[in-house]
Design an enzyme around this catalytic site. Structure first.
Site, PDB file in Angstrom:
ATOM      1  CE1 TYR A 198      -3.033   3.152   0.569  1.00 39.37           C
ATOM      2  CE2 TYR A 198      -1.520   3.630   2.366  1.00 39.37           C
ATOM      3  CZ  TYR A 198      -2.516   4.034   1.506  1.00 39.37           C
ATOM      4  OH  TYR A 198      -2.976   5.324   1.554  1.00 39.37           O
ATOM      5  CE  LYS A 207       2.275  11.796   3.964  1.00 35.36           C
ATOM      6  NZ  LYS A 207       0.906  11.514   4.106  1.00 35.36           N
ATOM      7  CB  CYS A 251      -8.067  16.475   7.743  1.00 36.43           C
ATOM      8  SG  CYS A 251      -8.441  15.205   8.971  1.00 36.43           S
ATOM      9  NE  ARG A 371      -4.959   7.842   0.219  1.00 30.58           N
ATOM     10  CZ  ARG A 371      -4.690   8.931   0.949  1.00 30.58           C
ATOM     11  NH1 ARG A 371      -4.125   9.979   0.397  1.00 30.58           N
ATOM     12  NH2 ARG A 371      -5.023   8.981   2.219  1.00 30.58           N
TER      13      ARG A 371
HETATM   14  P1  GTP Z   1      -4.113  12.765   2.733  1.00 31.63           P
HETATM   15  O1  GTP Z   1      -3.809  12.553   1.296  1.00 31.63           O
HETATM   16  O2  GTP Z   1      -4.497  11.510   3.439  1.00 31.63           O
HETATM   17  O3  GTP Z   1      -3.005  13.465   3.460  1.00 31.63           O
HETATM   18  O4  GTP Z   1      -5.479  13.644   2.822  1.00 31.63           O
HETATM   19  P2  GTP Z   1      -5.790  15.186   2.565  1.00 31.63           P
HETATM   20  O5  GTP Z   1      -5.486  15.969   3.789  1.00 31.63           O
HETATM   21  O6  GTP Z   1      -5.147  15.645   1.310  1.00 31.63           O
HETATM   22  O7  GTP Z   1      -7.385  15.173   2.419  1.00 31.63           O
HETATM   23  P3  GTP Z   1      -8.303  15.387   1.125  1.00 31.63           P
HETATM   24  O8  GTP Z   1      -8.186  16.782   0.568  1.00 31.63           O
HETATM   25  O9  GTP Z   1      -8.061  14.281   0.183  1.00 31.63           O
HETATM   26  O10 GTP Z   1      -9.753  15.243   1.768  1.00 31.63           O
HETATM   27  C1  GTP Z   1     -10.153  14.097   2.449  1.00 31.63           C
HETATM   28  C2  GTP Z   1     -11.643  14.022   2.554  1.00 31.63           C
HETATM   29  O11 GTP Z   1     -12.163  15.192   3.197  1.00 31.63           O
HETATM   30  C3  GTP Z   1     -12.332  13.946   1.201  1.00 31.63           C
HETATM   31  O12 GTP Z   1     -13.355  12.987   1.270  1.00 31.63           O
HETATM   32  C4  GTP Z   1     -12.899  15.318   0.996  1.00 31.63           C
HETATM   33  O13 GTP Z   1     -14.057  15.297   0.217  1.00 31.63           O
HETATM   34  C5  GTP Z   1     -13.161  15.811   2.413  1.00 31.63           C
HETATM   35  N1  GTP Z   1     -13.001  17.290   2.505  1.00 31.63           N
HETATM   36  C6  GTP Z   1     -11.958  18.013   2.049  1.00 31.63           C
HETATM   37  N2  GTP Z   1     -12.142  19.338   2.263  1.00 31.63           N
HETATM   38  C7  GTP Z   1     -13.335  19.455   2.880  1.00 31.63           C
HETATM   39  C8  GTP Z   1     -14.086  20.578   3.375  1.00 31.63           C
HETATM   40  O14 GTP Z   1     -13.675  21.731   3.273  1.00 31.63           O
HETATM   41  N3  GTP Z   1     -15.279  20.300   3.985  1.00 31.63           N
HETATM   42  C9  GTP Z   1     -15.742  19.022   4.101  1.00 31.63           C
HETATM   43  N4  GTP Z   1     -16.898  18.850   4.710  1.00 31.63           N
HETATM   44  N5  GTP Z   1     -15.066  17.944   3.646  1.00 31.63           N
HETATM   45  C10 GTP Z   1     -13.879  18.147   3.050  1.00 31.63           C
HETATM   46  C1  SPV Z   2      -1.653  10.258   4.361  1.00 30.16           C
HETATM   47  O1  SPV Z   2      -2.117   9.260   4.930  1.00 30.16           O
HETATM   48  O2  SPV Z   2      -1.416  11.328   4.986  1.00 30.16           O
HETATM   49  C2  SPV Z   2      -1.385  10.242   2.911  1.00 30.16           C
HETATM   50  C3  SPV Z   2      -1.500   8.975   2.218  1.00 30.16           C
HETATM   51  O3  SPV Z   2      -1.030  11.252   2.340  1.00 30.16           O
HETATM   52  S1  SPV Z   2      -0.134   7.933   2.473  1.00 30.16           S
HETATM   53  O4  SPV Z   2       0.825   8.179   1.425  1.00 30.16           O
HETATM   54  O5  SPV Z   2      -0.621   6.594   2.452  1.00 30.16           O
HETATM   55  O6  SPV Z   2       0.484   8.250   3.749  1.00 30.16           O
HETATM   56 MN    MN Z   3      -0.981  13.027   3.757  1.00 28.78          MN
END
Ligand code: GTP
Ligand code: SPV
Ligand code: MN
Length: 588
Positions: A198, A207, A251, A371
Site C-alpha cells: 500500500y 511519508k 482532512c 487513491r
Molecule cells: P491525505 O492525502 O491523506 O493526506 O489527505 P488530505 O489531507 O489531502 O485530504 P483530502 O483533501 O483528500 O480530503 C479528504 C476528505 O475530506 C475527502 O473525502 C474530501 O471530500 C473531504 N473534505 C476536504 N475538504 C473538505 C471541506 O472543506 N469540507 C468538508 N466537509 N469535507 C472536506
Molecule cells: C496520508 O495518509 O497522509 C497520505 C496517504 O497522504 S499515504 O501516502 O498513504 O500516507
Molecule cells: Mn498526507
C-alpha cells in the site's frame, strides 16, 4: 547509471541479502516504463483502463488486509529509545536489523529487484534530496515515477561521491500483516519496509523519507519537513501570496491546495495556484523569510468525495497517466468510479476487492482510502513555481483538523510561540488513511503524529528555534476547522472552494488589513469580516456560531492538553507549559 561507490556497494549488499533473480536499474525512460506497464498488465498486477476516456491510466487492487498506513507497525529505530519519543514505536536498531535481515534473506528469489533512483524536490535545487529505493514491486516503480523525479537525473543530482542519499529497501514478501514492518533508521538514512504493497507504506520517498527521515534531517540541519500543502493566491494585481497548511491525513489538504475560488473572488480576478498537496520542505532564505518547496512530483490523493464540484482540479489531474488504487472498476466502459464521484454508480462493476458489485446491498464500492496517483503537471492550476528550485515564500502557516465541536472556524495565534502551542495541541478525528478506528478524536500535533522521525518534544523545540531565527519575518500562524457540525451531525460550513473566504481573512491579517477580536484562545475575525456574499445558507449569525469559543469545552481541552504534555516529560519546551498556563488563565 552511476559510479557512486556508496550506492553501488549498498545495492550489492542488498542484492546479496534479498537474492533476486534479476536486478533492473530504473533509468526513468519512457521506453522502460512502457515495458513495465505492459508486464504488470500481462500478469494481472495492473489493469489497463479505457484508452480513449482515461489514456495511460491503470487500475490496481491491493490485498484486502493492506489498504492503508499501519501506524502500529511503523517504527523509528534510534540508538537511544528516548530519541524516538513517546509517540513512535521503537525498537533497538540492532535487534530490528537482525529481525528484518532474516525476513529479507532470499525474499526476492524468483523475483526482480528494481533499483529506483529518485529526487525529492526539483532537480538542481539545493533544497532537494536524493533517495534510492530497492523494491520487488512494479506498482511501486510506476507510482514513484509519478510521485518523484525518478531516474538518471536523480543520480546526477547525487553526484559520484556523495553519501547523502536515503537507502530504502522494500519487499512485498507475502503481504502478511502479522509480519508487516515499516521501519526507519534515521541515524543511518535507512528505511526498510516489508509485507505491504500500500502507498504510504511502500512509496518510500513519501511519508517515510520526505517526512520521517527528513524531519530528523531538518532538525539537525536547521530546516523543516512538514505534512503541509502549499498554495498561492494571486490577487487581481498579479501578486501571489503563499500559504502552507497542515491537516491530518484525509482532512482536506489536497482539496484546499487546488480550490476553485468562489464567484465573488473569481469575478474580481483572484486565482489559486497549487504548489503541493501533502508535504512541504521549508528553509530560511537569504532574505530571512521562510521558503518552501514541494518535494513531490504528483498527488497521491483520496478518491472518495472527489468530484467536479468538490475538487474539479484534482479530478482533471486524474484524466490521464494516472494510477487508481482500490476504486470501483466499471466493466461497461472499462473506467473507474468511487463514492461521491457522481450519483450514478455503475451497474456492471467490480468493487475494490474485485468482486461483482452493483451498490444495491449498500456496501461501498471503493475503499474509503482508495487513491489516485496523478502527475502534478496534469493539474490545471499547478503553480508556475512548481519546478522553481528556490521554492516560494510563505506568508501564513495554517493548522487544522476535523473537530465536530471545540475548534472554531478560524483563529490566529498571538505570536510564533503561541502558534507553536496551537500546532502542538491539534486534535482531529481519525480517518481511513490509517488502519484502526475511524472518527476517534486524538492529539495530532502539527498533523505530524504519524510522521515525526524523532522525539515530538524536541520537534516542538525545533519549531520554537525556527521562530527565533525568523524573527519578525516569520509567517503568521492560524488554526482552522472546516468540520464543525450541527446537532444533526451535518457540516455547518460549506467548505471546499468556500474555504477561500477564510484564507482571504488570513491574508488580510498578514498584511495588517483586517481587524480581529481577542478571545481566550487567540485572535478571531469579526463575523462580518468573513465574506459570505453568494452563500445562501450562511448568515453572519451562522458565522458567529462557527467562531464561538465554548469555555467549558476549552477547559476540558486544557485538561486534555495537560495530560498529553505530561507524556513528553522534560523534553517538552518550557515555553509550551507557559502557553498552557496562559490559556488556562484566559479561560478563568
Ligand atoms: P491525505 O492525502 O491523506 O493526506 O489527505 P488530505 O489531507 O489531502 O485530504 P483530502 O483533501 O483528500 O480530503 C479528504 C476528505 O475530506 C475527502 O473525502 C474530501 O471530500 C473531504 N473534505 C476536504 N475538504 C473538505 C471541506 O472543506 N469540507 C468538508 N466537509 N469535507 C472536506
Ligand atoms: C496520508 O495518509 O497522509 C497520505 C496517504 O497522504 S499515504 O501516502 O498513504 O500516507
Ligand atoms: Mn498526507
Amino acid at each position: 547509471m552511476t559510479n557512486n561507490k556508496n550506492v553501488l556497494n549498498w545495492v550489492d549488499e542488498m542484492v546479496a541479502l534479498c537474492k533476486p533473480d534479476k536486478v533492473v536499474w530504473i533509468d526513468g525512460s519512457e521506453e522502460q516504463l512502457k515495458a513495465l506497464r505492459e508486464e504488470a498488465c500481462s500478469t494481472g498486477e495492473m489493469l489497463k483502463l479505457n484508452e480513449e476516456k482515461l489514456p495511460g491510466c491503470l487500475l490496481h487492487r491491493t490485498a484486502v488486509n493492506d489498504v492503508a498506513r499501519v501506524e502500529g507497525r511503523t517504527y523509528i529505530c534510534t540508538r537511544n529509545k528516548e530519541d524516538a519519543g513517546p509517540i513512535n514505536n521503537w525498537e533497538d536498531p540492532k535487534v530490528m536489523y537482525e529481525r528484518l535481515t532474516k525476513m529479507y534473506d532470499g525474499v526476492m528469489k524468483g523475483r526482480t529487484m528494481y533499483v529506483i533512483p529518485y529526487c525529492m524536490g526539483p532537480i538542481g535545487s539545493k533544497l532537494s534530496k536524493v533517495g534510492v529505493e530497492l523494491t520487488d514491486s512494479i506498482y511501486v516503480v510506476l507510482n514513484m515515477d509519478i510521485m518523484t523525479r525518478m531516474g538518471v537525473d536523480a543520480f546526477k543530482q547525487l553526484g559520484d561521491t556523495s553519501n547523502d542519499f536515503v537507502r530504502g529497501l522494500h519487499s512485498k514478501a507475502d503481504i502478511d500483516e502479522e509480519k508487516r514492518y515499516i521501519v526507519h533508521f534515521p541515524e543511518d538514512n535507512t528505511i526498510w519496509s516489508i509485507n505491504s504493497g500500500y502507498g504510504g507504506n511502500v512509496l518510500l520517498g513519501k511519508k517515510c523519507f520526505a517526512l520521517r527521515i527528513a524531519s530528523y534531517q531538518g532538525k539537525n540541519e536547521g530546516w523543516m519537513a512538514e505534512h503541509m500543502l502549499i498554495l498561492g493566491i494571486e490577487n487581481p494585481q498579479g501578486e501571489v501570496k503563499y500559504i502552507a497548511a497542515a491537516f491530518p491525513s484525509a482532512c482536506g489538504k489536497t482539496n484546499l491546495a487546488m480550490l476553485i475560488p468562489p464567484e465573488v473572488y473569481k469575478n474580481k480576478g483572484y486565482k489559486v495556484w497549487t504548489v503541493g498537496d501533502d508535504i512541504a520542505w521549508m528553509r530560511i532564505g537569504d532574505d530571512g523569510r521562510l521558503w518552501a518547496i514541494n518535494p513531490e512530483a504528483g498527488f497521491f490523493g483520496v478518491a472518495p468525495g472527489t468530484n467536479a464540484h468538490s475538487n474539479f482540479n484534482a479530478l482533471e489531474s486524474t484524466k490521464k497517466n494516472t494510477i487508481f488504487t482500490n476504486v470501483v472498476h466499471n466493466l461497461d466502459d472499462n473506467t473507474v468510479w468511487w463514492e461521491g464521484l457522481d450519483k450514478n454508480p455503475p451497474k456492471n462493476a467490480l468493487n475494490w476487492k474485485g468482486e461483482k458489485w452493483d451498490c444495491t446491498d449498500g456496501s461501498k464500492g471503493a475503499h474509503p482510502n482508495s487513491r489516485f496517483t496523478a502527475p502534478a503537471k496534469n493539474c490545471p492550476c499547478v503553480s508556475p513555481k512548481f519546478d522553481d528550485p528556490t521554492g516560494v515564500p510563505i506568508s501564513a502557516i495554517i493548522f487544522g483538523g476535523r473537530r465536530a465541536k471545540t475548534a472554531p472556524l478560524v483563529y490566529q495565534s498571538r505570536s510564533w510561540q503561541h502558534g507553536v502551542f496551537v500546532g502542538s495541541i491539534m486534535a482531529s478525528e481519525t480517518t481511513a488513511a490509517a488502519t484502526g478506528a475511524v472518527g476517534v478524536v486524538r492529539r495530532d500535533p502539527m498533523a505530524m503524529r504519524p510522521f515525526c522521525g524523532y522525539h515530538m518534544g524536541d520537534y516542538f523545540g525545533h519549531w520554537l528555534e525556527m521562530g527565533k531565527r525568523l524573527g519578525d519575518k516569520a509567517p503568521k500562524i492560524f488554526n482552522v476547522n472546516w468540520f464543525r457540525t450541527d446537532d444533526e451531525g451535518h457540516f455547518i460550513w460549506p467548505g471546499f472552494g468556500d474555504n477561500m473566504r477564510v484564507l482571504m481573512w488570513i491574508l488580510d491579517r498578514c498584511e495588517g488589513k483586517a481587524d480581529a477580536v481577542e478571545t481566550p484562545i487567540g485572535f478571531e475575525p469579526k463575523a462580518e469580516d468573513i465574506n459570505i456574499e453568494g452563500l445562501g445558507d450562511i448568515s453572519v449569525e451562522t458565522v458567529k456560531g462557527l467562531l464561538d469559543v465554548d469555555k467549558n469545552l476549552w477547559k476540558e481541552e486544557a485538561d486534555g492538553i495537560e495530560e498529553f504534555y505530561k507524556t513528553f516529560g522534560d523534553r517538552l519546551p518550557k515555553e509550551l507549559h507557559d502557553e498552557l498556563d496562559t490559556l488556562k488563565a484566559n479561560l478563568k
